[in-house]
Motif scaffolding. Structure first.
Motif, short mmCIF file in Angstrom:
data_model
loop_
_atom_site.label_atom_id
_atom_site.label_comp_id
_atom_site.label_asym_id
_atom_site.label_seq_id
_atom_site.Cartn_x
_atom_site.Cartn_y
_atom_site.Cartn_z
N ASN A 13 -2.20 5.41 -3.11
CA ASN A 13 -3.30 4.61 -3.27
C ASN A 13 -4.13 4.85 -2.13
O ASN A 13 -5.69 4.82 -2.23
N GLU A 14 -3.79 5.61 -0.96
CA GLU A 14 -4.90 6.08 -0.15
C GLU A 14 -5.37 7.48 -0.04
O GLU A 14 -6.21 8.10 0.66
N VAL B 61 -4.80 7.07 -9.55
CA VAL B 61 -3.61 7.13 -9.50
C VAL B 61 -3.06 7.41 -11.15
O VAL B 61 -2.96 6.54 -11.79
N ALA C 78 -2.83 -0.31 -7.68
CA ALA C 78 -3.57 0.78 -6.78
C ALA C 78 -5.03 0.29 -7.11
O ALA C 78 -5.43 0.00 -8.17
N SER C 79 -5.78 0.37 -5.88
CA SER C 79 -7.34 0.15 -6.13
C SER C 79 -7.82 1.11 -6.83
O SER C 79 -7.75 2.50 -6.60
N ASP D 241 0.81 -1.07 -0.21
CA ASP D 241 -0.07 0.13 -0.14
C ASP D 241 0.77 1.31 -0.11
O ASP D 241 1.94 1.17 0.37
N SER D 242 0.24 2.38 -0.45
CA SER D 242 1.02 3.69 -0.42
C SER D 242 0.09 4.73 -0.08
O SER D 242 -1.10 4.83 -0.25
#
Length: 371
Positions: free
Chosen positions: A128-129, A154, A149-150, A124-125
């Protein structure tokens, strides 16, 4: 004698296997419950400038005539923001350096060895958040944070790989490309209602990856005119982008800025090992939620850099990549406490998953917990 040889070979075999078990096994685990602070953040958006290959001393030191080669950033240190040295770790390469900065952990060696653009270990990053992240720069760096990335939030804007010519006379054009494209992006957003609305959301990140300094360092060495002139160009670009954003957002005071680097560089133009010239990188932060510059009477550091850089009276606050630097935050004690608590709970969640995995792969009579 034969028993001794067999025993020696067995011991060496165990040592060899242990290297792969320790260094070539990912430290990451998955399945933790995400943690976040319940309080609203002080900034709506973050602008992250990463000047690839920039040494701390190359940015902070003054020229022979006593002037700074980065006057805009020097002014921020003295009047607007906080500064220090960010201590990176081996291997001092672009990929693990960026992972530490953006994902908050030191990447395992196996991931470094398996390729740059692919993610052999999913992580995760902060990108991504985010609500939306826009990034500009090298095709070697940007895709690895977009991949996996979900959702579709991004966005990457990369120049052609052919531009990364380590034999070029001057690689400053790589950074000029980034600055020009960011300015064009915000100009076009004024006439694009969909993009304009996205850019005004909460939790926005703008990432500018600046590879010119690293490329010029490899080709001409850090003491060269090309390397130093590239620092001046980055300083000018940061100033221009800051002005563009302040104008676009109407000086709403909700933008946080960070300039740092993934690693430094040796005097002969290499990096990857643990020499201080490779592990000491600059960190300058200013804007929403960041403390103002602080004057001090004296400071205690083992190195002599403060005197060399003529920054003895401006509080230097060093950080290690991946650790929450509370000293940089201009926020309430409540907000800092909630941030520390969320960070602690996040570590606890990781411990719980690791313990569960260990229990599943260990014979029950050999598994015991500490009090």
């Amino acid at each position: 004698m034969q028993v001794f040889i067999i025993t020696a070979l067995l011991v060496h075999f165990v040592f060899l296997i242990s290297i792969f078990d320790i260094y070539f096994t990912s430290p990451l685990v998955h399945g933790m419950t995400p943690q976040q602070t319940p309080l609203p953040p002080p900034a709506k958006r973050l602008v992250l400038f990463v000047a690839d290959g920039l040494r701390a001393d190359s940015l902070y030191e003054l020229d022979e005539d006593g002037t700074s080669r980065a006057p805009y950033l020097r002014n921020i240190i003295e009047y607007k923001g906080n500064w220090g040295v960010s201590h990176t770790r081996v291997p001092t390469e672009s990929r693990p350096g960026h992972v530490a900065l953006i994902a908050g952990f030191y990447e395992d060696v196996s991931a470094v060895a398996k390729g740059w653009k692919e993610n052999p270990v999913e992580f995760d990053s902060v990108f991504n958040e985010s609500k939306y992240t826009w990034s500009w720069g090298s095709p070697d760096i940007l895709p690895m944070f977009a991949k996996g990335a979900s959702g579709n939030h991004v966005y990457t804007h990369c120049y052609a790989a052919e531009r990364e010519d380590f034999g070029a006379e001057d690689a400053t054009k790589l950074d000029t490309w980034v600055f020009d494209n960011v300015k064009s992006f915000f100009q076009s957003a004024r006439n694009n209602q969909t993009l304009f609305s996205k850019l005004n959301e909460e939790k926005i990140i703008l990432f500018l990856h600046l590879l010119g300094i690293d490329t010029n360092g490899h080709a001409h060495r850090p003491d060269s005119r090309e390397y130093k002139d590239n620092i001046r160009k980055v300083d000018e670009g940061v100033k221009e982008i800051s002005a563009v954003l302040e104008d676009f957002y109407g000086n709403d005071g909700k933008t946080a800025f960070i300039l740092t680097s993934d690693h430094g560089m040796t005097d002969w133009g290499s990096h990857g090992a643990g020499h201080p010239s490779e592990t000491l990188t600059p960190l300058i932060a200013w804007g929403a939620g960041v403390n103002y510059a602080q004057r001090v009477a004296s400071q205690l550091f083992e190195d002599e850099f403060l005197k060399e850089w003529r920054l003895e009276t401006w509080k230097r606050q060093d950080v290690n990549q991946g650790i929450l630097p509370l000293e940089y935050l201009n926020s309430s004690g409540h907000f800092k406490a909630e941030s520390m608590f969320a960070n602690a709970v996040q570590i606890l969640e990781q411990f719980k998953v690791k313990m569960s995995q260990k229990k599943e792969t260990t014979l029950s009579f050999l598994f015991s917990t500490f009090k």
